[in-house]
Design a protein around this motif. Structure first.
Motif, PDB file in Angstrom:
ATOM      1  N   PRO A  94     -11.184   2.682  -8.020  1.00 19.21           N
ATOM      2  CA  PRO A  94     -11.539   3.851  -7.202  1.00 19.21           C
ATOM      3  C   PRO A  94     -11.490   5.160  -7.985  1.00 19.21           C
ATOM      4  N   GLU A  95     -12.560   5.922  -7.918  1.00 16.34           N
ATOM      5  CA  GLU A  95     -12.642   7.184  -8.653  1.00 16.34           C
ATOM      6  C   GLU A  95     -11.593   8.187  -8.171  1.00 16.34           C
ATOM      7  N   ARG A  96     -11.534   8.405  -6.878  1.00 19.64           N
ATOM      8  CA  ARG A  96     -10.672   9.463  -6.332  1.00 19.64           C
ATOM      9  C   ARG A  96      -9.200   9.188  -6.618  1.00 19.64           C
ATOM     10  N   GLU A  97      -8.744   7.959  -6.374  1.00 21.61           N
ATOM     11  CA  GLU A  97      -7.330   7.649  -6.545  1.00 21.61           C
ATOM     12  C   GLU A  97      -6.899   7.661  -8.009  1.00 21.61           C
ATOM     13  N   ASN A  98      -7.805   7.282  -8.927  1.00 21.18           N
ATOM     14  CA  ASN A  98      -7.436   7.284 -10.340  1.00 21.18           C
ATOM     15  C   ASN A  98      -7.381   8.698 -10.930  1.00 21.18           C
ATOM     16  N   ARG A  99      -8.098   9.621 -10.315  1.00 22.57           N
ATOM     17  CA  ARG A  99      -8.101  11.027 -10.758  1.00 22.57           C
ATOM     18  C   ARG A  99      -8.373  11.154 -12.259  1.00 22.57           C
ATOM     19  N   TRP A 100      -9.378  10.450 -12.694  1.00 20.14           N
ATOM     20  CA  TRP A 100      -9.659  10.425 -14.134  1.00 20.14           C
ATOM     21  C   TRP A 100     -10.911  11.225 -14.500  1.00 20.14           C
ATOM     22  N   GLU A 101     -11.147  12.326 -13.743  1.00 19.95           N
ATOM     23  CA  GLU A 101     -12.305  13.162 -14.026  1.00 19.95           C
ATOM     24  C   GLU A 101     -12.357  13.600 -15.487  1.00 19.95           C
TER      25      GLU A 101
ATOM     26  N   ILE B 149       5.135   2.914 -16.096  1.00 20.79           N
ATOM     27  CA  ILE B 149       4.875   1.778 -15.205  1.00 20.79           C
ATOM     28  C   ILE B 149       6.068   0.838 -15.180  1.00 20.79           C
ATOM     29  N   ASN B 150       6.641   0.583 -16.348  1.00 22.45           N
ATOM     30  CA  ASN B 150       7.797  -0.310 -16.418  1.00 22.45           C
ATOM     31  C   ASN B 150       8.959   0.228 -15.589  1.00 22.45           C
ATOM     32  N   ASN B 151       9.203   1.522 -15.690  1.00 20.14           N
ATOM     33  CA  ASN B 151      10.298   2.122 -14.911  1.00 20.14           C
ATOM     34  C   ASN B 151       9.995   2.091 -13.419  1.00 20.14           C
ATOM     35  N   PHE B 152       8.731   2.258 -13.053  1.00 19.28           N
ATOM     36  CA  PHE B 152       8.331   2.199 -11.643  1.00 19.28           C
ATOM     37  C   PHE B 152       8.620   0.800 -11.077  1.00 19.28           C
ATOM     38  N   ILE B 153       8.288  -0.232 -11.836  1.00 18.25           N
ATOM     39  CA  ILE B 153       8.524  -1.611 -11.389  1.00 18.25           C
ATOM     40  C   ILE B 153      10.027  -1.889 -11.326  1.00 18.25           C
ATOM     41  N   ARG B 154      10.764  -1.406 -12.322  1.00 16.93           N
ATOM     42  CA  ARG B 154      12.221  -1.624 -12.321  1.00 16.93           C
ATOM     43  C   ARG B 154      12.883  -0.967 -11.108  1.00 16.93           C
ATOM     44  N   LYS B 155      12.438   0.229 -10.763  1.00 15.49           N
ATOM     45  CA  LYS B 155      13.005   0.913  -9.594  1.00 15.49           C
ATOM     46  C   LYS B 155      12.692   0.149  -8.308  1.00 15.49           C
TER      47      LYS B 155
ATOM     48  N   GLU C 226       0.824  -1.208   0.000  1.00 12.58           N
ATOM     49  CA  GLU C 226       0.000   0.000   0.000  1.00 12.58           C
ATOM     50  C   GLU C 226       0.858   1.257   0.000  1.00 12.58           C
ATOM     51  N   LYS C 227       1.946   1.254   0.748  1.00 14.00           N
ATOM     52  CA  LYS C 227       2.845   2.409   0.792  1.00 14.00           C
ATOM     53  C   LYS C 227       3.564   2.593  -0.539  1.00 14.00           C
ATOM     54  N   ILE C 228       3.951   1.491  -1.158  1.00 15.02           N
ATOM     55  CA  ILE C 228       4.619   1.567  -2.459  1.00 15.02           C
ATOM     56  C   ILE C 228       3.701   2.193  -3.502  1.00 15.02           C
ATOM     57  N   CYS C 229       2.421   1.887  -3.418  1.00 17.15           N
ATOM     58  CA  CYS C 229       1.456   2.386  -4.412  1.00 17.15           C
ATOM     59  C   CYS C 229       1.281   3.902  -4.376  1.00 17.15           C
ATOM     60  N   GLU C 230       1.672   4.532  -3.293  1.00 15.15           N
ATOM     61  CA  GLU C 230       1.470   5.979  -3.163  1.00 15.15           C
ATOM     62  C   GLU C 230       2.210   6.760  -4.240  1.00 15.15           C
ATOM     63  N   GLY C 231       3.301   6.226  -4.768  1.00 14.69           N
ATOM     64  CA  GLY C 231       4.063   6.938  -5.775  1.00 14.69           C
ATOM     65  C   GLY C 231       3.838   6.446  -7.192  1.00 14.69           C
TER      66      GLY C 231
ATOM     67  N   ASP D 110      -6.049   3.402 -22.244  1.00  7.08           N
ATOM     68  CA  ASP D 110      -7.266   2.906 -21.586  1.00  7.08           C
ATOM     69  C   ASP D 110      -6.941   2.344 -20.204  1.00  7.08           C
ATOM     70  N   GLN D 111      -6.279   3.165 -19.383  1.00  3.76           N
ATOM     71  CA  GLN D 111      -5.825   2.685 -18.078  1.00  3.76           C
ATOM     72  C   GLN D 111      -6.787   3.060 -16.954  1.00  3.76           C
ATOM     73  N   GLY D 112      -6.621   2.385 -15.864  1.00  2.25           N
ATOM     74  CA  GLY D 112      -7.324   2.623 -14.621  1.00  2.25           C
ATOM     75  C   GLY D 112      -6.935   1.497 -13.697  1.00  2.25           C
ATOM     76  N   PHE D 113      -6.502   1.821 -12.492  1.00  2.00           N
ATOM     77  CA  PHE D 113      -6.056   0.753 -11.599  1.00  2.00           C
ATOM     78  C   PHE D 113      -7.108   0.440 -10.541  1.00  2.00           C
ATOM     79  N   ILE D 114      -7.080  -0.800 -10.078  1.00  2.00           N
ATOM     80  CA  ILE D 114      -7.985  -1.223  -9.019  1.00  2.00           C
ATOM     81  C   ILE D 114      -7.396  -0.818  -7.668  1.00  2.00           C
ATOM     82  N   ARG D 115      -8.192  -0.920  -6.623  1.00  2.00           N
ATOM     83  CA  ARG D 115      -7.712  -0.566  -5.285  1.00  2.00           C
ATOM     84  C   ARG D 115      -6.556  -1.483  -4.884  1.00  2.00           C
TER      85      ARG D 115
END
Length: 345
Positions: A271-278, A165-171, A93-98, A107-112
């Protein structure tokens, strides 16, 4: 991992946790009665387990993680994140913050994060996590990170079009000193690299849900599987996929040599708020059909579907999308954002 190998693994991890009777043990594996009996008999003949006082127990020490309790404490079904997996989830959960935010171009959108962890736990329940090689097509949910934090998979390969996303996973891998998680830049329109075909025990994907794109995504994943006993998991909605589309897709899966073993309805939430896809709503087809306010609830949900290879697999002929527009859009894509490259056309 063949079906029999997975069933033996499920039996052994259960017995490493505690001795069990025949009738108790059958609840901790997935085979039908005949296959379960044969697996138990083989383990007895091999001297791996033994039967004493009407219960089975390990006959010798084995290098396997004892079965974790992941069943829901209220109903005794489904999954609950607790114990070992609770510790993993808190770190995840902490890792997901960044994490990178979704882009309409893919066509992206992540789940909780909690739902990503629930998926990991469900793979564990089914015997598809520990000591397996997992292929992931598209990973904006960061399933690879959550799974690797458990330390249980043998290897994970992610193929993903979004370099952020790939760079995030590599880091993450660099920071955690993980060397059995590989990440490749990949566009599903392209052929899958031959080095990735027929190499994996498990696949995980959240495909686009157009009729053509759905088969292309899952078809690439099926190409990556080893053979009978291998398993696949996908997110599949009732929001942009009619029952007619489910019907057509199930025929495709059966023709490829796989059977659907599990469907967990609305198992995951976007989640609507976390995806910020308004801004995505500006181009949604549903917003053009009716004057609607922005959602006040998390309404987009996905089922979690598991398949298993019975024979083959071998892909039946199917019509592939000619371009990205056919990949992302059909007559049911009413909540899919228009990519920037199409807005400018």
């Amino acid at each position: 991992m063949t079906e029999k190998e997975r069933i033996k693994y499920q039996i052994l991890r259960a017995l490493k946790a505690k001795p069990m009777s025949f009738w108790e043990l059958i609840n901790y594996q997935d085979a039908h009665l005949v296959a379960f009996f044969e697996a138990v008999k083989e383990l007895l003949d091999e001297g791996v387990i033994k039967q004493e006082d009407k219960v089975f127990k390990l006959a010798k020490e084995i290098d396997i993680h004892p079965l974790e309790d992941t069943l829901c404490g209220c109903c005794g079904q489904g999954v609950e994140i607790k114990g070992f997996f609770r510790e993993v989830y808190e770190k995840f959960e902490k890792i997901c913050e960044g994490r990178p935010l979704p882009t309409s171009d893919f066509d992206q959108g992540f789940i909780r994060p909690v739902d990503t962890m629930k998926r990991v736990v469900y793979l564990y329940q089914r015997g598809d996590l520990e000591n397996t090689e997992i292929f992931i097509l598209g990973d904006d949910d960061l399933f690879s990170i959550a799974a690797m934090l458990t330390g249980l998979p043998k290897k994970i390969v992610v193929v993903e079009i979004d370099e952020r996303i790939n760079n995030f996973i590599r880091k993450f891998c660099e920071k955690e000193k993980i060397n059995n998680l590989e990440v490749y830049n990949y566009n599903v329109i392209e052929e899958l690299d031959p080095s990735l075909r027929g190499k994996f025990d498990v696949f995980v994907t959240d495909p686009v849900e157009t009729k053509k794109g759905l088969k292309l995504f899952v078809g690439r994943c099926i190409e990556a599987l080893k053979g009978p006993g291998a398993a696949g998991y996908m997110g599949f909605t009732h929001r942009e996929a009619s029952l007619r589309k489910w019907f057509d897709f199930q025929k495709f899966i059966l023709s490829a040599g796989l059977v659907i073993t599990d469907i967990l309805r609305d198992f995951t939430t976007y989640p609507e708020r976390e995806n910020r896809w308004e801004d995505f709503y500006r181009t949604y087809e549903i917003m053009k059909k009716m004057e609607l306010p922005m959602p006040e609830v998390d309404w987009y949900k996905s089922c979690f579907v598991r398949f298993e290879v019975i024979e083959g697999p071998s892909l039946p002929p199917f019509e592939k999308p000619k371009n990205l527009e056919e990949l992302y859009f059909d007559e049911e894509s009413w909540a899919t954002p228009l990519p920037s490259f199409m807005e400018n056309n």
